[in-house]
Design a protein around this motif. Structure first.
Motif, PDB file in Angstrom:
ATOM      1  N   THR A 136       0.888  -1.031   0.039  1.00 34.07           N
ATOM      2  CA  THR A 136       0.186  -0.372   0.006  1.00 34.07           C
ATOM      3  C   THR A 136       1.376   1.318   0.141  1.00 34.07           C
ATOM      4  OG1 THR A 136      -1.679  -1.100   1.659  1.00 34.07           O
ATOM      5  CG2 THR A 136      -1.718   0.970   1.450  1.00 34.07           C
ATOM      6  N   ASP A 137       1.481   0.942   0.917  1.00 34.56           N
ATOM      7  CA  ASP A 137       2.456   2.861   1.103  1.00 34.56           C
ATOM      8  C   ASP A 137       3.462   3.087  -0.339  1.00 34.56           C
ATOM      9  OD1 ASP A 137       1.379   2.808   3.710  1.00 34.56           O
ATOM     10  OD2 ASP A 137       3.330   2.388   4.441  1.00 34.56           O
ATOM     11  N   TYR A 138       3.323   2.065  -1.512  1.00 37.55           N
ATOM     12  CA  TYR A 138       4.267   1.617  -2.095  1.00 37.55           C
ATOM     13  C   TYR A 138       3.901   2.128  -3.525  1.00 37.55           C
ATOM     14  CZ  TYR A 138       8.565   1.911   0.841  1.00 37.55           C
ATOM     15  OH  TYR A 138       9.546   1.928   1.690  1.00 37.55           O
ATOM     16  N   GLY A 139       2.505   1.681  -3.423  1.00 33.55           N
ATOM     17  CA  GLY A 139       1.655   1.222  -4.813  1.00 33.55           C
ATOM     18  C   GLY A 139       2.003   1.032  -5.400  1.00 33.55           C
ATOM     19  N   ARG A 140       2.094  -0.324  -4.728  1.00 26.28           N
ATOM     20  CA  ARG A 140       2.351  -2.556  -5.466  1.00 26.28           C
ATOM     21  C   ARG A 140       1.127  -3.134  -5.483  1.00 26.28           C
ATOM     22  NH1 ARG A 140       7.972  -1.360  -5.626  1.00 26.28           N
ATOM     23  NH2 ARG A 140       7.769  -3.196  -7.729  1.00 26.28           N
ATOM     24  N   LEU A 141       0.145  -2.670  -5.262  1.00 22.81           N
ATOM     25  CA  LEU A 141      -0.893  -3.821  -4.903  1.00 22.81           C
ATOM     26  C   LEU A 141      -1.359  -4.411  -6.432  1.00 22.81           C
ATOM     27  CD1 LEU A 141      -3.579  -1.641  -2.451  1.00 22.81           C
ATOM     28  CD2 LEU A 141      -2.346  -3.794  -1.891  1.00 22.81           C
ATOM     29  N   SER A 142      -1.076  -3.577  -7.513  1.00 25.13           N
ATOM     30  CA  SER A 142      -0.626  -4.221  -8.382  1.00 25.13           C
ATOM     31  C   SER A 142      -0.130  -4.653  -9.155  1.00 25.13           C
ATOM     32  CB  SER A 142      -1.441  -3.625  -9.823  1.00 25.13           C
ATOM     33  OG  SER A 142      -0.550  -2.283  -9.851  1.00 25.13           O
ATOM     34  N   SER A 143       1.070  -4.731  -8.264  1.00 27.57           N
ATOM     35  CA  SER A 143       2.479  -5.265  -8.680  1.00 27.57           C
ATOM     36  C   SER A 143       2.326  -6.789  -8.891  1.00 27.57           C
ATOM     37  CB  SER A 143       3.163  -4.593  -7.875  1.00 27.57           C
ATOM     38  OG  SER A 143       3.779  -3.475  -8.458  1.00 27.57           O
ATOM     39  N   PRO A 144       2.775  -7.856 -10.127  1.00 24.79           N
ATOM     40  CA  PRO A 144       2.972  -9.156  -9.041  1.00 24.79           C
ATOM     41  C   PRO A 144       3.402  -9.330  -7.978  1.00 24.79           C
ATOM     42  CG  PRO A 144       3.839  -8.593 -11.742  1.00 24.79           C
ATOM     43  CD  PRO A 144       3.916  -7.617 -10.856  1.00 24.79           C
ATOM     44  N   VAL A 145       3.147 -10.212  -6.990  1.00 20.39           N
ATOM     45  CA  VAL A 145       3.746 -10.844  -5.661  1.00 20.39           C
ATOM     46  C   VAL A 145       4.293 -11.975  -5.517  1.00 20.39           C
ATOM     47  CG1 VAL A 145       3.136 -10.597  -3.433  1.00 20.39           C
ATOM     48  CG2 VAL A 145       2.133  -8.853  -5.029  1.00 20.39           C
ATOM     49  N   PHE A 146       5.629 -12.207  -5.277  1.00 19.50           N
ATOM     50  CA  PHE A 146       6.263 -13.288  -4.948  1.00 19.50           C
ATOM     51  C   PHE A 146       6.162 -13.407  -3.796  1.00 19.50           C
ATOM     52  CE2 PHE A 146       6.235 -12.248  -9.511  1.00 19.50           C
ATOM     53  CZ  PHE A 146       5.709 -13.801 -10.102  1.00 19.50           C
ATOM     54  N   LEU A 147       6.713 -15.098  -3.346  1.00 16.34           N
ATOM     55  CA  LEU A 147       6.931 -15.148  -1.507  1.00 16.34           C
ATOM     56  C   LEU A 147       7.430 -16.130  -1.688  1.00 16.34           C
ATOM     57  CD1 LEU A 147       3.063 -15.546  -0.523  1.00 16.34           C
ATOM     58  CD2 LEU A 147       4.431 -13.283  -0.207  1.00 16.34           C
ATOM     59  N   ALA A 148       8.755 -15.808  -0.934  1.00 13.37           N
ATOM     60  CA  ALA A 148       9.800 -16.422  -1.338  1.00 13.37           C
ATOM     61  C   ALA A 148      10.098 -17.161   0.555  1.00 13.37           C
ATOM     62  CB  ALA A 148      11.508 -16.071  -2.266  1.00 13.37           C
ATOM     63  N   GLY A 149      10.316 -18.245   0.838  1.00 11.44           N
ATOM     64  CA  GLY A 149      10.425 -18.911   2.683  1.00 11.44           C
ATOM     65  C   GLY A 149      11.320 -20.455   2.030  1.00 11.44           C
ATOM     66  N   GLU A 150      12.097 -19.970   3.091  1.00 11.01           N
ATOM     67  CA  GLU A 150      12.905 -21.340   2.886  1.00 11.01           C
ATOM     68  C   GLU A 150      13.005 -22.091   4.496  1.00 11.01           C
ATOM     69  OE1 GLU A 150      17.490 -22.013   3.373  1.00 11.01           O
ATOM     70  OE2 GLU A 150      17.099 -19.942   3.325  1.00 11.01           O
ATOM     71  N   SER A 151      12.906 -23.742   4.602  1.00 17.67           N
ATOM     72  CA  SER A 151      12.053 -24.457   5.682  1.00 17.67           C
ATOM     73  C   SER A 151      11.126 -23.994   6.316  1.00 17.67           C
ATOM     74  CB  SER A 151      13.184 -24.020   6.766  1.00 17.67           C
ATOM     75  OG  SER A 151      13.478 -25.262   7.705  1.00 17.67           O
ATOM     76  N   TYR A 152      11.274 -23.449   7.924  1.00 17.52           N
ATOM     77  CA  TYR A 152       9.824 -23.014   7.822  1.00 17.52           C
ATOM     78  C   TYR A 152       8.974 -22.458   7.306  1.00 17.52           C
ATOM     79  CZ  TYR A 152       5.919 -21.262  11.310  1.00 17.52           C
ATOM     80  OH  TYR A 152       4.742 -21.292  11.087  1.00 17.52           O
ATOM     81  N   GLY A 153      10.250 -21.581   6.728  1.00 20.81           N
ATOM     82  CA  GLY A 153       9.754 -20.136   5.955  1.00 20.81           C
ATOM     83  C   GLY A 153       8.445 -20.474   4.940  1.00 20.81           C
ATOM     84  N   SER A 154       8.738 -21.569   4.232  1.00 20.69           N
ATOM     85  CA  SER A 154       7.965 -22.521   3.358  1.00 20.69           C
ATOM     86  C   SER A 154       6.638 -22.307   3.752  1.00 20.69           C
ATOM     87  CB  SER A 154       8.274 -23.705   2.353  1.00 20.69           C
ATOM     88  OG  SER A 154       8.772 -25.215   3.723  1.00 20.69           O
ATOM     89  N   ILE A 155       5.914 -23.065   5.391  1.00 17.90           N
ATOM     90  CA  ILE A 155       5.440 -23.031   5.699  1.00 17.90           C
ATOM     91  C   ILE A 155       4.321 -21.841   5.965  1.00 17.90           C
ATOM     92  CG2 ILE A 155       3.309 -23.674   7.606  1.00 17.90           C
ATOM     93  CD1 ILE A 155       6.162 -26.066   8.109  1.00 17.90           C
ATOM     94  N   ARG A 156       5.090 -20.566   6.335  1.00 18.81           N
ATOM     95  CA  ARG A 156       4.590 -19.623   6.058  1.00 18.81           C
ATOM     96  C   ARG A 156       4.259 -18.749   4.692  1.00 18.81           C
ATOM     97  NH1 ARG A 156       9.600 -16.906   8.438  1.00 18.81           N
ATOM     98  NH2 ARG A 156       8.133 -17.484  10.276  1.00 18.81           N
ATOM     99  N   ALA A 157       5.001 -19.228   4.054  1.00 21.33           N
ATOM    100  CA  ALA A 157       4.588 -18.641   2.466  1.00 21.33           C
ATOM    101  C   ALA A 157       3.381 -19.129   2.162  1.00 21.33           C
ATOM    102  CB  ALA A 157       5.719 -18.942   1.223  1.00 21.33           C
TER     103      ALA A 157
END
Length: 546
Positions: free
Chosen positions: A206-227
Motif C-alpha cells: 500500500t505505501d509503495y503503490g504496488r498493490l497491482s504489482s506481481p507479488v512473489f513469496l519466497a520462504g525457506e525451511s519453516y518459511g515455506s509453511i509461512r509462504a
C-alpha cells in the motif's frame, strides 16, 4: 505374504511410477482437482488492518551491477507495528527493502519478492546474505557463518535487475521485539505468525503503490509453511492480494512440530521408502558405494527403483515377510548404501538415525543440515544442546555491520539471527491442530483456487533436515495445471546456495521464475564426491533458524 504376491505388488507400484515418469517434474503436471474449490481459512480473523508505521525508518541510495545491468536502488530499513487479533499493537517487525530506481510507468508492473527464513524463530538474514541480497557473505560455509570478521562482498548474481526485494524478520527476531505489556507468545503459532506477516505485506504494498504489482513469496525451511499460509491469508485480506508465485526453498510443508509433541505410532513405511534415495546419495558422496564408475544420478535412480519395486512391499508386509525375502531385501539395501546386511536386519530394514548410523564405522556423524559435512561421532550432542548463537556469530556481526554502514542506523537493539533458545522457543509454538489442514493441503487448495498461481520448489540433494526423497514424494501428490510447477535440485544441503555454483543456479532459476519465464529443466545435478569438512563433536555452526 508369498514372494509372488510381494513381487506382484512391487510391479504394480513400479508400473505406476513409470507411467508417471518417476520424477517430480512429471508428476507435478497431473491435472488439478475439478469443481469449485473453497479454500480453508485461518483460525485467526481475516486481516483488515495493516501494520502500523513506527518512527524507525532509514534509507540510502546505492548502486551496483546485478544480472549484468548497472542498477541504482534504494536500501531501506523500516520498523512496523503488528496488531494482535483484537487490533492492539503487540510487536515490532523490521523490514529491509531493496528497490530499484525505475520509471513510474514501469514500477507498477515490476515484481516484488517478499523473503523470509524459518525456524520458527529465525530472521531473514540467512537468505539475504547467503544468496539473494545485493551483498552477501564472502563465503557461506559453517566456518564463515561463525566468523565475526567474515567480509561482505557485492552479489552481482542477485535478481534486483528483475524484481524488488523485501526481507521480513519474524516477530522476536532481527531488531524486532514484543511491545511492553504484550504477551511474547502472541504470534507463536502457524496462523498467528501468518497474521502478522500479512499485515506487513499489506502495509508495504500500500505505501509503495504496488498493490497491482506481481507479488512473489519466497520462504525457506519453516518459511515455506509461512509462504503457503501467507498466500491463503493475503487472498482473504482487505485489501485482497492474489499472489503470483510461491518459491519454496528447502520446503518443510508437512512438518508439524517436534516429535515429542506427536502421538506415538508404529514406524511409518512411507518415511523409510522416501528416505532411501537420500541414503543412497549420501553413501555415494562419502564413498560407501561405487562413486567412480557410477554417477550420483544412477545411484539415486537405482535406490528409487528398488524402493518402489521391492522395498515398499517388503516394509508393508512387516512380520508377514518371509525370512528369505527379508534377507534378499537386506542384501540389496546393503548394496545400494554400503551399510552391512546385519545393520539393515537389526533395524527391521530401516535406519533409525541416518546422520549417526551412516558413517559410524568411521566414527563420524553427518552434519545437521548438509550431509556432505561431518563431525566426530564420539560425544556428538543432541541438536537442542548446540550453541546456536556461536554458530551464527559471523552472520549476525555482518548484518549489524551492514546496517550501521549502510544507513547508518542508531539506537537499535542487538540483532537476533535466531532466538536464544530455538528448541525451547518452538515448544511454545502452536502448530496445526485437527481438523485444520496442514500447509501441504492448503497449498493444494490455493493452487486449485487460483489457476494463475505458479510454484517453484528448490531442493538440495544432500539436505539432512528436509530430505530430497520426502520432497519428491510430497510434490508427486500435488495436482497442478500444465507448466505451473517447477522443481529443481541443486548440489547442496539445507542452505542449497552455500556453494558458489548452487547459488548462481538458484538465482538464475529465481530470476526466470519471477520474470514469468519457464524455469529450465536441468536434470539431476552432478557432484564431486568427497568429504567437505569434519568438525569436532558439538561444534555445530549452522542454526536451526535457517
Amino acid at each position: 505374504m508369498s514372494r509372488w504376491s510381494l513381487k506382484r505388488l512391487g510391479g504394480v507400484l513400479f508400473a505406476i511410477a513409470l507411467v508417471n515418469g518417476a520424477s517430480v517434474p512429471a508428476l507435478c503436471q497431473m491435472a488439478a482437482p475439478t469443481g469449485m474449490v473453497t479454500p480453508s481459512a485461518s483460525t485467526w480473523p481475516r486481516v483488515t488492518q495493516m501494520a502500523g508505521v513506527r518512527s524507525g525508518y532509514y534509507s540510502a541510495l546505492r548502486r551496483g551491477v546485478f544480472g549484468g545491468r548497472r542498477i541504482r536502488y534504494r536500501a531501506e530499513l523500516a520498523e512496523l507495528l503488528v496488531n494482535d487479533r483484537t487490533g492492539k499493537p503487540a510487536a515490532s517487525m523490521f523490514v529491509t527493502s531493496f528497490i530499484a530506481k525505475a520509471k513510474p510507468s514501469a514500477t507498477e508492473h515490476r515484481p516484488v519478492v517478499f523473503l523470509f527464513n524459518g525456524g520458527p524463530g529465525g530472521a531473514s538474514n540467512t537468505l539475504m546474505f547467503g544468496a539473494v541480497g545485493p551483498e552477501r557473505l564472502q563465503r557461506f560455509d559453517s566456518a564463515a557463518l561463525a566468523d565475526p570478521e567474515i567480509a561482505l562482498v557485492p552479489n552481482e548474481e542477485t535478481i534486483l535487475d528483475s524484481a524488488d526485494l523485501v526481507f521480513i524478520d519474524a516477530p522476536e527476531t532481527g531488531f524486532g521485539r514484543t511491545l511492553p505489556g504484550s504477551n511474547p507468545e502472541t504470534f507463536r503459532s502457524v496462523d498467528g505468525d501468518s497474521f502478522a506477516f500479512t499485515q506487513v505485506v499489506l502495509r508495504w504494498l500500500t505505501d509503495y503503490g504496488r498493490l497491482s504489482s506481481p507479488v512473489f513469496l519466497a520462504g525457506e525451511s519453516y518459511g515455506s509453511i509461512r509462504a503457503v499460509m501467507l498466500t491463503r491469508d493475503l487472498s482473504m485480506a482487505t485489501p485482497r492480494v492474489e499472489v503470483t508465485g510461491i518459491l519454496l526453498v528447502s520446503q518443510a510443508l508437512t512438518y508439524n512440530g517436534p516429535e515429542s509433541f506427536a502421538i506415538k505410532h508404529l514406524p511409518d513405511p512411507l518415511r523409510a521408502i522416501n528416505r532411501l534415495s537420500d541414503i543412497a546419495a549420501l553413501s555415494w558422496y562419502h564413498g560407501l558405494i561405487d562413486n567412480q564408475s557410477q554417477t550420483l544420478e544412477e545411484a539415486v535412480w537405482a535406490a528409487q527403483t528398488f524402493a518402489l519395486s521391492d522395498y515398499a512391499p517388503a516394509l508393508i508386509a512387516g512380520n508377514r515377510l518371509p525370512e528369505a525375502d527379508r534377507a534378499r531385501v537386506a542384501a540389496r539395501l546393503a548394496g545400494l548404501t554400503g551399510l552391512p546386511i546385519d545393520v539393515w536386519i537389526a533395524g527391521d530394514l530401516r535406519l533409525d538415525n541416518v546422520r549417526r548410523q551412516l558413517l559410524s564405522s568411521r566414527n563420524l556423524a553427518l552434519a545437521q543440515f548438509d550431509g556432505r559435512d561431518t563431525e566426530t561421532l564420539a560425544g556428538v550432542p543432541n541438536d537442542e544442546d548446540r550453541d546456536f548463537q556461536a554458530a551464527e556469530r559471523g552472520l549476525t556481526a555482518a548484518t549489524e555491520r551492514f546496517v550501521a554502514e549502510t544507513f547508518p542506523a542508531t539506537g537499535l537493539p542487538d540483532y537476533r539471527t535466531i532466538v536464544s533458545d530455538p528448541y525451547g522457543f518452538e515448544k511454545t509454538w502452536a502448530y496445526v491442530k485437527p481438523p485444520a489442514p496442514g500447509a501441504d493441503a492448503v497449498l493444494r487448495e490455493q493452487m486449485a483456487a487460483h489457476p494463475r498461481l505458479r510454484l517453484l520448489v528448490t531442493q538440495g540433494i544432500f539436505d539432512t533436515t528436509c530430505p530430497m526423497g520426502e520432497t519428491d514424494y510430497l510434490f508427486s501428490q500435488l495436482g497442478t495445471g500444465q507448466g505451473r510447477t517447477f522443481f529443481v535440485r541443486y548440489v547442496g544441503g539445507h542452505m542449497l546456495y552455500s556453494d558458489d555454483t548452487g547459488r548462481r543456479t538458484f538465482l538464475d532459476d529465481m530470476r526466470a521464475f519471477v520474470s514469468g519465464q519457464t524455469v529450465r529443466a536441468r536434470g539431476f545435478p552432478t557432484a564431486i564426491p568427497g568429504t567437505r569438512s569434519t568438525t569436532p563433536a558439538g561444534d555445530s555452526r549452522v542454526s536451526k533458524g535457517s
